[in-house]
Design a protein around this motif. Structure first.
Motif, mmCIF file in Angstrom:
data_model
loop_
_atom_site.group_PDB
_atom_site.id
_atom_site.type_symbol
_atom_site.label_atom_id
_atom_site.label_comp_id
_atom_site.label_asym_id
_atom_site.label_seq_id
_atom_site.Cartn_x
_atom_site.Cartn_y
_atom_site.Cartn_z
ATOM 1 N N LYS A 111 45.069 36.105 49.388
ATOM 2 C CA LYS A 111 44.031 36.297 48.379
ATOM 3 C C LYS A 111 42.656 36.366 49.031
ATOM 4 N N HIS B 269 42.293 39.706 50.642
ATOM 5 C CA HIS B 269 42.071 40.691 49.581
ATOM 6 C C HIS B 269 40.598 40.686 49.156
ATOM 7 N N ILE C 287 37.776 43.583 49.498
ATOM 8 C CA ILE C 287 37.113 44.068 48.278
ATOM 9 C C ILE C 287 35.599 44.102 48.510
ATOM 10 N N ALA D 43 42.310 46.302 51.098
ATOM 11 C CA ALA D 43 42.181 45.604 49.811
ATOM 12 C C ALA D 43 43.373 45.928 48.917
ATOM 13 N N THR D 44 43.772 47.188 48.903
ATOM 14 C CA THR D 44 44.910 47.608 48.095
ATOM 15 C C THR D 44 46.212 47.008 48.625
ATOM 16 N N PHE E 5 46.627 44.190 50.331
ATOM 17 C CA PHE E 5 46.703 42.762 50.017
ATOM 18 C C PHE E 5 46.864 42.526 48.509
ATOM 19 N N ALA E 6 46.312 43.406 47.678
ATOM 20 C CA ALA E 6 46.497 43.287 46.229
ATOM 21 C C ALA E 6 47.971 43.473 45.859
ATOM 22 N N TRP F 78 50.513 43.004 47.797
ATOM 23 C CA TRP F 78 51.219 41.850 48.350
ATOM 24 C C TRP F 78 51.092 40.659 47.394
ATOM 25 N N LEU F 79 49.896 40.440 46.863
ATOM 26 C CA LEU F 79 49.695 39.347 45.902
ATOM 27 C C LEU F 79 50.553 39.545 44.648
#
Length: 145
Positions: free
Chosen positions: A8, A11, A15, A69-70, A72-73, A75-76
């Protein structure tokens, strides 16, 4: 899931750097457009330098940040799929799609200006710059709601 907060954090970091690029690149577009209308040699000197600055910002910071960012998003969301059942997340993801479209249209303007194709005014680019701000406000408020 002990590493969830690290993902997070990454991410959020990407961002921030993605938005930094999206906030600054239209300002460089404003300067490029205004330089294009200057007399020689200012036009050529400023144009060359501003193109280089835009190229570095776009290719070294903005695009990699958008991709990371995408990544890690996603992945979250894989780690916490319950987020996809929440209505606010659907609205947030709609704004994320708008952000990606904004990014792609900004890329279109970037490519035009790199070819010295001036199709928009500097005032248009000043207004265009507000698009990322609007999306940022929407996403932050939806996330905190």
């Amino acid at each position: 899931m002990e590493y969830y907060n690290y993902i997070k954090a990454l991410h959020l970091i990407f961002i921030v750097t993605w938005f930094a690029g999206l906030f600054y690149i239209p300002r460089l577009f404003v300067y490029q457009i205004e330089a294009f209308h200057k007399p020689s040699p200012d036009k050529e000197i400023l144009g060359k330098q501003l193109k280089l600055m835009a190229k570095r910002l776009w290719n070294i910071i903005t695009w990699p940040s958008a991709i990371l960012a995408t990544f890690f998003a996603v992945w979250l969301l894989v780690l916490n799929p319950m987020l996809l059942k929440m209505p606010w997340m659907h609205v947030k993801l709609t704004f994320v799609v708008l952000l990606i479209l904004y990014h792609l249209k900004t890329h279109h303007y970037y490519k035009q200006l790199q070819r010295d194709e001036v199709t928009k005014s500097s005032n248009f680019m000043r207004l265009w710059n507000e698009g990322a701000t609007f999306i940022l406000f929407a996403v932050v408020f939806l996330t905190l709601a």
